[in-house]
Structure formats: C-alpha cells, structure tokens
Scaffold this motif. Structure first.
Motif, mmCIF file in Angstrom:
data_model
loop_
_atom_site.group_PDB
_atom_site.id
_atom_site.type_symbol
_atom_site.label_atom_id
_atom_site.label_comp_id
_atom_site.label_asym_id
_atom_site.label_seq_id
_atom_site.Cartn_x
_atom_site.Cartn_y
_atom_site.Cartn_z
ATOM 1 N N THR A 29 1.085 -1.631 0.064
ATOM 2 C CA THR A 29 0.468 -0.106 -0.165
ATOM 3 C C THR A 29 0.928 1.183 -0.057
ATOM 4 O OG1 THR A 29 -1.856 0.713 1.016
ATOM 5 C CG2 THR A 29 -0.470 -0.050 3.015
ATOM 6 N N TRP A 33 -1.964 6.588 -1.359
ATOM 7 C CA TRP A 33 -3.597 5.892 -1.767
ATOM 8 C C TRP A 33 -4.511 6.341 -0.534
ATOM 9 C CZ3 TRP A 33 -7.044 2.376 -0.024
ATOM 10 C CH2 TRP A 33 -7.754 1.867 -0.602
ATOM 11 N N ARG A 37 -7.515 7.163 -0.887
ATOM 12 C CA ARG A 37 -9.164 6.421 -0.801
ATOM 13 C C ARG A 37 -9.666 6.416 0.243
ATOM 14 N NH1 ARG A 37 -10.664 7.072 -5.119
ATOM 15 N NH2 ARG A 37 -12.397 5.368 -5.158
ATOM 16 N N CYS A 114 -20.095 -1.113 14.113
ATOM 17 C CA CYS A 114 -20.020 0.159 14.195
ATOM 18 C C CYS A 114 -20.928 1.452 14.584
ATOM 19 C CB CYS A 114 -18.591 0.499 12.970
ATOM 20 S SG CYS A 114 -17.752 0.035 12.679
ATOM 21 N N ARG A 153 -4.559 -5.536 2.911
ATOM 22 C CA ARG A 153 -4.986 -4.730 2.404
ATOM 23 C C ARG A 153 -5.838 -4.142 2.535
ATOM 24 N NH1 ARG A 153 -3.165 -3.051 -3.277
ATOM 25 N NH2 ARG A 153 -3.893 -3.820 -4.736
ATOM 26 N N MET A 213 -13.727 -8.033 4.813
ATOM 27 C CA MET A 213 -15.024 -6.871 4.440
ATOM 28 C C MET A 213 -14.728 -7.251 3.106
ATOM 29 S SD MET A 213 -15.631 -3.077 5.156
ATOM 30 C CE MET A 213 -14.036 -2.439 5.024
ATOM 31 N N GLY A 215 -15.322 -4.233 0.281
ATOM 32 C CA GLY A 215 -15.173 -2.831 1.546
ATOM 33 C C GLY A 215 -16.258 -1.778 -0.367
ATOM 34 N N ASN A 216 -15.522 -2.304 -1.627
ATOM 35 C CA ASN A 216 -16.613 -1.650 -2.384
ATOM 36 C C ASN A 216 -17.752 -1.153 -2.127
ATOM 37 O OD1 ASN A 216 -17.130 -0.809 -5.046
ATOM 38 N ND2 ASN A 216 -15.380 0.669 -4.690
ATOM 39 N N HIS A 250 -20.041 8.848 12.200
ATOM 40 C CA HIS A 250 -18.655 7.337 12.007
ATOM 41 C C HIS A 250 -17.835 7.984 11.643
ATOM 42 C CE1 HIS A 250 -17.493 3.914 12.394
ATOM 43 N NE2 HIS A 250 -17.909 3.050 11.509
ATOM 44 N N ASN A 253 -14.991 6.656 6.697
ATOM 45 C CA ASN A 253 -14.172 6.955 5.307
ATOM 46 C C ASN A 253 -14.241 8.465 5.058
ATOM 47 O OD1 ASN A 253 -13.349 7.349 2.829
ATOM 48 N ND2 ASN A 253 -13.145 5.420 1.869
ATOM 49 N N ARG A 255 -14.566 9.985 2.244
ATOM 50 C CA ARG A 255 -15.618 10.141 1.255
ATOM 51 C C ARG A 255 -16.951 9.827 1.477
ATOM 52 N NH1 ARG A 255 -13.967 6.795 -2.879
ATOM 53 N NH2 ARG A 255 -13.037 5.304 -1.697
ATOM 54 N N PHE A 310 -23.022 3.527 10.456
ATOM 55 C CA PHE A 310 -22.873 2.532 9.376
ATOM 56 C C PHE A 310 -22.423 0.961 9.954
ATOM 57 C CE2 PHE A 310 -22.854 -0.286 5.776
ATOM 58 C CZ PHE A 310 -24.206 -0.641 5.962
HETATM 59 C C1 LIG Z 1 -12.110 -0.676 1.696
HETATM 60 C C2 LIG Z 1 -12.527 0.916 0.552
HETATM 61 C C3 LIG Z 1 -10.875 2.239 0.877
HETATM 62 C C4 LIG Z 1 -11.413 0.380 -0.449
HETATM 63 O O1 LIG Z 1 -10.759 1.864 -1.660
HETATM 64 P P1 LIG Z 1 -12.501 1.266 -2.783
HETATM 65 O O2 LIG Z 1 -12.197 3.098 -2.816
HETATM 66 O O3 LIG Z 1 -13.663 1.370 -2.893
HETATM 67 O O4 LIG Z 1 -11.023 0.290 -3.954
HETATM 68 P P2 LIG Z 1 -11.608 -1.016 -4.493
HETATM 69 O O5 LIG Z 1 -12.457 -1.794 -2.919
HETATM 70 O O6 LIG Z 1 -12.560 -1.105 -5.465
HETATM 71 O O7 LIG Z 1 -10.712 -1.044 -4.432
HETATM 72 C C5 LIG Z 1 -9.753 0.033 -5.997
HETATM 73 C C6 LIG Z 1 -8.124 -1.235 -5.779
HETATM 74 O O8 LIG Z 1 -7.444 -0.659 -5.129
HETATM 75 C C7 LIG Z 1 -7.032 -1.789 -4.446
HETATM 76 N N1 LIG Z 1 -6.224 -2.205 -2.509
HETATM 77 C C8 LIG Z 1 -7.230 -2.319 -2.026
HETATM 78 N N2 LIG Z 1 -6.464 -1.503 -0.976
HETATM 79 C C9 LIG Z 1 -5.719 -1.047 -0.538
HETATM 80 C C10 LIG Z 1 -4.691 -0.583 -0.155
HETATM 81 N N3 LIG Z 1 -4.762 -0.248 1.171
HETATM 82 N N4 LIG Z 1 -3.444 0.574 -0.812
HETATM 83 C C11 LIG Z 1 -3.712 0.050 -1.882
HETATM 84 N N5 LIG Z 1 -4.054 -0.247 -3.118
HETATM 85 C C12 LIG Z 1 -5.473 -0.892 -2.440
HETATM 86 C C13 LIG Z 1 -7.886 -3.179 -4.244
HETATM 87 O O9 LIG Z 1 -6.970 -4.517 -4.675
HETATM 88 C C14 LIG Z 1 -8.287 -2.545 -5.985
HETATM 89 O O10 LIG Z 1 -7.007 -3.260 -7.150
HETATM 90 P P3 LIG Z 1 -7.440 -3.474 -8.311
HETATM 91 O O11 LIG Z 1 -8.236 -2.596 -8.925
HETATM 92 O O12 LIG Z 1 -6.193 -3.626 -8.926
HETATM 93 O O13 LIG Z 1 -8.299 -4.608 -7.826
HETATM 94 C C15 LIG Z 1 -13.382 1.684 0.680
HETATM 95 O O14 LIG Z 1 -14.126 0.401 -0.316
HETATM 96 C C16 LIG Z 1 -14.519 2.013 1.712
HETATM 97 O O15 LIG Z 1 -13.620 2.303 3.020
HETATM 98 N N6 LIG Z 1 -15.123 0.820 2.473
HETATM 99 C C17 LIG Z 1 -16.103 0.643 2.898
HETATM 100 C C18 LIG Z 1 -15.554 0.761 4.419
HETATM 101 C C19 LIG Z 1 -16.255 0.556 5.497
HETATM 102 O O16 LIG Z 1 -17.459 1.974 6.004
HETATM 103 N N7 LIG Z 1 -16.208 -0.225 6.446
HETATM 104 C C20 LIG Z 1 -16.950 -0.499 6.944
HETATM 105 C C21 LIG Z 1 -18.613 -0.166 7.908
HETATM 106 S S1 LIG Z 1 -17.909 0.812 9.618
#
Ligand SMILES: CC(C)(COP(=O)(O)OP(=O)(O)OC[C@H]1O[C@@H](n2cnc3c(N)ncnc32)[C@H](O)[C@@H]1OP(=O)(O)O)[C@@H](O)C(=O)NCCC(=O)NCCS
Length: 323
Positions: A29, A33, A37, A114, A153, A213, A215-216, A250, A253, A255, A310
C-alpha cells in the motif's frame, strides 16, 4: 416531559500511533493511496497489556469529571463494542466494578459493530425518558487491532483503537430529541468476523478468524443508507437540513462522510472529522469525535447535533441531540 441530556463527554486514545508509512512496511500500500481513498493518516493501537475495559474506564472517568459527577451517581452503564474483554461478564460490568459504580446499577453491552454507540445511546435514552434510570454512562470502546488481519491491505489500513463516553442525565430541559435504529441481517457476507464461541475456536489462529470486508460494496450501501437516515431523522422532528449545527458521523472513510454532508447541504466545517487521526474505531468513533469537538470549543450548549452510524450486521442508526 423528561429528556436525556448530555452532561459530560470523555474519550481516550492509546499512546501508540501507527502511521501510514508503517503500514507500507506490512502490506502493498502507500500513504498516498490511504489518504486519497480513506482520508486516514494515522491510527492508535492498544498496548499489549491494555483491553477494551481499560480504554472504556479512562473515557468514562473523563466523562464523569466533565459532568461533575462521581461513579456512585450512575445507575446505568451501556457499552457498545464488538471487541469485548470476555464472553462474560460484559465489559460494562467490568467497567462498573473498576470504576466503583453502585452494585445494583444496570450494566450491559450491546453488539451492533460500528453502530454500537448509537444503539447504546438509543437504549439509554429509553431508560431515562421512561424513568428506568436517572444517570447513565454510555460508552463505545474498541480494540479493533485485535481482530484485524494485518496481511489484508483492504482492511488493515482502515481501523484503529480507542474509546469515548457520554454521561446522560434525566432533565426537564431538552436533550436527545430522537433516535432511529435499523438492521438488515441479510448482508453478512459483505462485512463480518467469521468466528464465535458457539462455532468453536478452530478459526482463532492466523487470518481466518479476522475481520473480512468487501469494501467497495459496503461503501455503496453505506452512502445510500446514511443519506436515507438523515432524511428520516429530520422528518421525524419536523426540522430542515439548515437547522443542523453539527454532523458527528461515524468515522469510517472521509468520502462516506463527505457524501452525507453533501446530502445535508452542510459545509465540511460543520462536520466533526477525526478519521484522519483516529481511523475507524467502530463503536468508539462517534463519542470520540463528540468529545474532541466539545473540548476544543466547537460544539456549544444549545446547538443541534446529528449523529449517524453504519456498520456490520448491517446495522445503522442516528440520534438528534439538542446539546
Ligand atoms: C475499503 C475502501 C477504502 C476501498 O476503497 P475503494 O475505492 O472502494 O477501492 P476498491 O475496493 O474498489 O479497490 C480499488 C483497488 O485498490 C486496491 N486496494 C485496496 N486496498 C488497498 C490499499 N490499502 N492500498 C493500495 N491499494 C489498495 C484494490 O486491490 C483494488 O485494486 P484492483 O483495481 O487492482 O483490483 C472503501 O471501499 C471503503 O472505505 N469501504 C467501506 C468502509 C466501511 O465503511 N466499512 C465499514 C463500515 S463501518
């Protein structure tokens, strides 16, 4: 009419800071990033000899001090956590004993991931407004680092440890105006920790029993759901978006937080943001953020606060508070 009024707030963060640069050494990571993100720059990690109870007790003591009350004044403790010290006694009972809260008081944990703090706040509000308790400690305390897979990650960059607490007191003056809770148990596969006592302990070792999770997918549901609960909360009170002084979301993230603020038409200056320094501390994140903004003087008496969360379950909820 009796309201539950917020008399004091308190919080605690473990000393150890884990930066994004440290995570770069653990998984593939980058600081860039993670910041772009998630908005997270660093998070706190409990010491080896600290537990959920220890964090909760410090946060609760600080909330009692802020309220000008003693442990003996409390007759209800509700603690939200998904990382309790033991199967039983509940962490709330451990806090009761540790702080010296009256034997005979009511003490129990709630499990809503959460959303755990909002669930705890809802129940405490019901106790107080129906005469079941006069003064309550409502706590969110988590040691998320203990259920994280430090090789994944997609999750290990997100979470942190900490605790926050509110003291509520029965009062004629307005306080909590409404609370709203929901759950949908049909999405378990998107966010879970796949082991538990009744399933045996085989999965405890290694990464198998840690937080999972997608995540997306969780992200999209969270944004949609939080937008809906904001509307539900304001409609229930006959209030407009412009009446809200502070959003205390909460902190999962940045975003997701930005999307909810946009839905409310609220500038980010009126949103309490701690995700950069705390990460996602699950049930602790809202009372932690609340306490930070009370202590730095941003949140003032008389202001209207909208809290929303959430999390796993899925669970979600909100509270509208005249502070
Ligand atoms: C987890 C989270 C940050 C990921 O961000 P995202 O923009 O959705 O990213 P994606 O999951 O679509 O992944 C995009 C790419 O980044 C990569 N990636 C994931 N984690 C990474 C990290 N820590 N570092 C670098 N790359 C990472 C993925 O593997 C993916 O790569 P690929 O396109 O080659 O497959 C985001 O989805 C999130 O915050 N989700 C909800 C969290 C949440 O609310 N959780 C619980 C409720 S309490």
């Amino acid at each position: 009419m009796t309201y539950a009024r917020v008399k004091g707030t308190g919080s605690y963060l473990p000393e150890r800071v884990m930066t994004n640069a440290e995570l770069e050494q653990l998984v593939d990571t980058s600081d860039r990033w993670i910041r772009e993100r998630t908005g997270i720059c660093e998070r706190r990690i409990v010491a080896d000899d600290q537990s959920c109870r220890d964090l909760a007790m410090i946060a609760a003591s600080r909330a009692l001090d802020a309220a000008g009350l003693q442990p003996g004044d409390i007759d209800l403790i509700i603690l939200g956590t998904c990382t309790p010290d033991r199967v039983f006694p509940s962490t709330a009972c451990l806090v009761q004993a540790g702080l010296g809260v009256n034997p005979g008081a009511v003490a129990f944990d709630v499990s809503a991931a959460c959303s755990g703090f909002i669930y705890a706040l809802d129940v405490a509000n019901r106790f107080i407004t129906t005469g079941g308790a006069r003064r309550a400690l409502v706590i969110g305390s988590e040691t998320m680092s203990r259920i994280i897979d430090w090789t994944d990650r997609g999750t290990c960059v997100l979470f942190g440890d900490g605790a926050g607490a509110l003291v509520l007191e029965a009062d004629d003056e307005t306080g909590i105006l409404s609370t709203h809770l929901h759950a949908d148990g049909g999405c378990e596969d998107l966010l879970n920790v796949p082991w538990g006592v009744s399933q045996g302990y085989d999965a405890l070792s290694g990464s198998a029993g840690k937080l999972k999770m997608r995540g997306n997918e969780v992200f999209k549901v969270a944004v949609r759901t939080l937008g809906r609960i904001v509307d539900e909360t304001l409609e229930a009170n006959g209030l407009a978006k412009s009446d809200v002084d502070w959003l205390i979301p909460h902190q999962a993230n940045i975003r997701i937080i930005q999307a909810t603020a946009k839905k409310l038409g609220l500038p980010m200056e009126q949103v309490v943001q701690t995700v950069a320094e705390h990460g996602n501390t699950s049930a602790a994140s809202i009372p932690l953020a609340f306490d930070v903004a009370v202590r730095d003087g941003r949140i003032r008496r008389g202001e209207l606060l909208l809290l929303e969360a959430f999390g796993g379950g899925f669970t979600w909820g909100s509270a509208l508070i005249r502070y």
